[in-house]
Design a protein around this motif. Sequence first.
Motif, short mmCIF file in Angstrom:
data_model
loop_
_atom_site.label_atom_id
_atom_site.label_comp_id
_atom_site.label_asym_id
_atom_site.label_seq_id
_atom_site.Cartn_x
_atom_site.Cartn_y
_atom_site.Cartn_z
N TYR A 118 -6.06 14.21 2.09
CA TYR A 118 -4.97 14.38 1.14
C TYR A 118 -5.19 13.51 -0.09
CZ TYR A 118 -0.38 13.86 -0.98
OH TYR A 118 0.66 13.81 -1.88
N PHE A 119 -5.50 12.23 0.12
CA PHE A 119 -5.68 11.33 -1.01
C PHE A 119 -6.96 11.64 -1.79
CE2 PHE A 119 -2.55 8.71 1.26
CZ PHE A 119 -1.69 8.45 0.20
N LEU A 120 -8.02 12.05 -1.10
CA LEU A 120 -9.24 12.41 -1.82
C LEU A 120 -9.03 13.67 -2.68
CD1 LEU A 120 -12.00 11.74 0.86
CD2 LEU A 120 -11.48 10.38 -1.18
N GLU A 121 -8.27 14.62 -2.17
CA GLU A 121 -7.97 15.83 -2.95
C GLU A 121 -7.11 15.51 -4.16
OE1 GLU A 121 -6.20 18.45 -0.11
OE2 GLU A 121 -8.11 18.94 0.82
N LYS A 122 -6.27 14.49 -4.06
CA LYS A 122 -5.42 14.08 -5.18
C LYS A 122 -6.16 13.22 -6.19
CE LYS A 122 -1.66 16.02 -3.75
NZ LYS A 122 -1.07 17.13 -4.44
N ASP A 138 0.83 -1.20 0.00
CA ASP A 138 0.00 0.00 0.00
C ASP A 138 0.87 1.26 0.00
OD1 ASP A 138 0.35 0.69 3.05
OD2 ASP A 138 -0.31 -1.40 2.98
N LEU A 139 0.28 2.36 -0.45
CA LEU A 139 0.98 3.64 -0.43
C LEU A 139 1.03 4.20 0.98
CD1 LEU A 139 -0.66 5.19 -3.59
CD2 LEU A 139 1.58 4.11 -3.43
N ARG A 140 -0.10 4.08 1.70
CA ARG A 140 -0.18 4.58 3.06
C ARG A 140 -1.39 3.98 3.77
NH1 ARG A 140 0.02 10.81 5.10
NH2 ARG A 140 0.01 10.30 7.29
#
Length: 88
Positions: free
Chosen positions: A55-59, A32-34
Amino acid sequence: MVKLRLKRCGRKQRAIYRIVAIDVRSRREGRDLRRVGFYDPINNQTYLNVPAILYFLEKGAQPTGTVHDILRKVEFFKERIYNLKNQG
């Protein structure tokens, strides 16, 4: 593309799940990434790392259906919409 999905942990008949950010081409138990949280369906416990999820949802990461349901159950999206309305 990155997804927020569940990764199974725990022992037989006592599964707990990590909520992870992972590439869609990876298998369920892949690298996994994180780690962004965990979910224990037996004890009905949830821990979320909200800044990491945001952070991931914004990306552009997409939560799977199950992760979306978990986030909705803890009113994750309701808080975000409320904060956006107050800022704008």
